[in-house]
Design an enzyme around this catalytic site. Structure first.
Site, PDB file in Angstrom:
ATOM      1  N   SER A  78       0.851  -1.238  -0.040  1.00  0.00           N
ATOM      2  CA  SER A  78      -0.137  -0.165   0.110  1.00  0.00           C
ATOM      3  C   SER A  78       0.938   1.085   0.171  1.00  0.00           C
ATOM      4  O   SER A  78       0.515   2.201   0.722  1.00  0.00           O
ATOM      5  CB  SER A  78      -0.869  -0.163   1.225  1.00  0.00           C
ATOM      6  OG  SER A  78      -1.782  -1.188   1.147  1.00  0.00           O
ATOM      7  N   ASP A 109      -8.469  -2.061  -1.692  1.00  0.00           N
ATOM      8  CA  ASP A 109     -10.103  -1.810  -1.590  1.00  0.00           C
ATOM      9  C   ASP A 109     -10.920  -2.126  -2.931  1.00  0.00           C
ATOM     10  O   ASP A 109     -11.867  -1.901  -2.745  1.00  0.00           O
ATOM     11  CB  ASP A 109     -10.132  -0.166  -1.220  1.00  0.00           C
ATOM     12  CG  ASP A 109      -9.821  -0.003   0.283  1.00  0.00           C
ATOM     13  OD1 ASP A 109      -9.960  -1.000   0.899  1.00  0.00           O
ATOM     14  OD2 ASP A 109      -9.584   1.075   0.584  1.00  0.00           O
TER      15      ASP A 109
END
Length: 432
Positions: A196, A310
């Site tokens: 991330s 996500d």
């Protein structure tokens, strides 16, 4: 119990993408740590953003709404403080992991005893990174068998911090917000490959906007000079690619959707949805200030989710109606989100008739031309609810979603926008 019933229909039209939740959190925090007044424009008060605003208020920050338009976009004034002052020693983070993990180190700037509370899955989401720091630095803390509420008292010390890179980047961001305000210099050493990265980029970008400089050594070490000062700034929040992903997939499997309010030079990691759609063969046109997608038959590919977790729920939907096999890999961290998203999306898409298999760290999906329909559960997870809504487009029967109000966590206007694009929805009751 109330459910939301969706009768299958193709979505078509133009939509303004809501402001980035990730950037909104960061803007509110940086403005609050500045010494004067900032204006933050294009804020939507989702439950997560409300949690961060209330947390900053508890630390003595003044936040006032000064403008509201018909689309529920707000402009807010934030009066920062040179030194935080604890107004409320109990901070309720609701279900927002960003609020909790960003604010814990910031709250330690007060030196006062503070209790962090939460609800839903957040109560049990891990905080071991901070506990290890507390143990090392002699910061007092207590929790409830490893869960919230967390009571903490003490102050962070400048120096060297070692953090694993395969845990949530929110811990690293929390330290990046806080360490520049300490008296001495600090260094964060990432001990494993950093996942991330884009979320760290967003934090560094926002810090720079508010006058904080961090030296990034290839995401392996971060050097932070102490005694820095946040300087107030007027800032407009850009559109959210993670929310746009639902409409982009909706247009690919529906008719045609144009998504406005997107920055094509954004650092958001979820901007990769544009590349993924291209690789899957979707019809997509990228303009300077909007993205247009239209109905097309996509093909399965391998998707590495390590930098865009996500996106997994909505990509699982797209894979379910694509030709061939879609494989999603490096997604194990989805098991400690608002719910176990790998299990949730597998279970609910199976109910709708998808051919999907759950792996330890990902998904394997064999595409079908259509799905069936049925009664599904959001698992109280906003991204699961929105993904299932989009899946209804390719169903032959109605989709009934339990817990549809979960979208308020990040996108309170989702169902209004769904209807605006032609979605056929209404509330109903199932069972007693």
């Amino acid at each position: 119990m109330k459910y939301l019933k969706i009768n299958p229909s193709s979505l078509c039209g133009k939509i303004k993408i809501p402001p980035s939740k990730s950037m909104s959190h960061r803007a509110v925090i940086c403005a609050g740590l500045s010494e004067e007044k900032s204006v933050i424009d294009d804020i939507i008060f989702s439950q997560d953003i409300i949690a961060t605003c209330e947390a900053m208020k508890a630390l003595g920050i003044s936040i006032d709404i000064v403008e509201k338009n018909l689309q529920d976009y707000k402009k807010i004034y934030i009066e920062g403080r040179k030194k935080l002052k604890l107004i409320n020693n109990s901070i309720d983070c609701k279900e927002s992991g960003s609020t909790l993990r960003f604010l814990i180190p910031i709250a330690l700037l007060t030196g006062d005893k503070i209790t962090f509370k939460g609800s839903g899955k957040l109560v049990e989401r891990p905080l071991n990174v901070y506990y290890e720091i507390f143990d090392k630095q002699g910061i007092e803390y207590s929790n409830h068998n490893g869960n919230l509420p967390l009571e903490v008292k003490g102050s962070l010390s400048h120096g060297e911090y070692k953090v694993k890179g395969n845990i949530s980047s929110q811990f690293i961001s929390g330290l990046l917000f806080t360490l520049p305000l300490l008296k001495g210099d600090s260094k964060i050493i990432i001990t494993t490959e950093l996942e991330s990265k884009a979320y760290i980029d967003l934090t560094l970008q926002m810090l720079k906007t508010f006058n904080i400089e961090i030296e990034n050594n290839n995401y392996e070490e971060f050097y932070i000079k102490g005694n820095q000062k946040y300087i107030s700034k007027d800032y407009k929040v850009e559109g959210d690619f993670s929310q746009a992903a639902f409409w982009l997939v909706g247009g690919i499997i529906g008719e045609k959707i144009s998504c406005c309010n997107l920055e094509m030079d954004s650092l958001q990691g979820d901007k990769v949805i544009l590349d993924i759609i291209k690789k899957m063969g979707g019809n997509i046109k990228i303009k300077e200030d909007f993205v247009e997608v239209s109905k097309s038959q996509t093909k399965g590919i391998v998707i590495d989710a390590s930098q865009c977790p996500d996106l997994v729920p909505i990509l699982a939907v797209l894979g379910s109606v694509s030709d061939g096999t879609t494989k999603i890999i490096n997604a194990e961290r989805l098991r400690i989100k608002e719910c176990d998203r790998l299990k949730a999306i597998t279970n609910e898409l199976k109910i709708l008739g998808a051919n999907i298999e759950e792996l330890e760290d990902g998904l394997v999906i064999q595409g079908r031309k259509t799905l069936n329909g049925g009664v599904v559960d959001s698992w109280n997870d906003h991204r699961i609810a929105m993904a299932l809504a989009v899946a209804s487009i390719k169903c032959t029967e109605s989709v009934i979603i339990k817990g549809s109000n979960a979208v308020s966590k990040s996108y309170p206007q989702f169902w209004n926008d769904f209807k605006k694009l032609g979605g056929n929805i209404h509330e109903c009751c199932v069972g007693k």
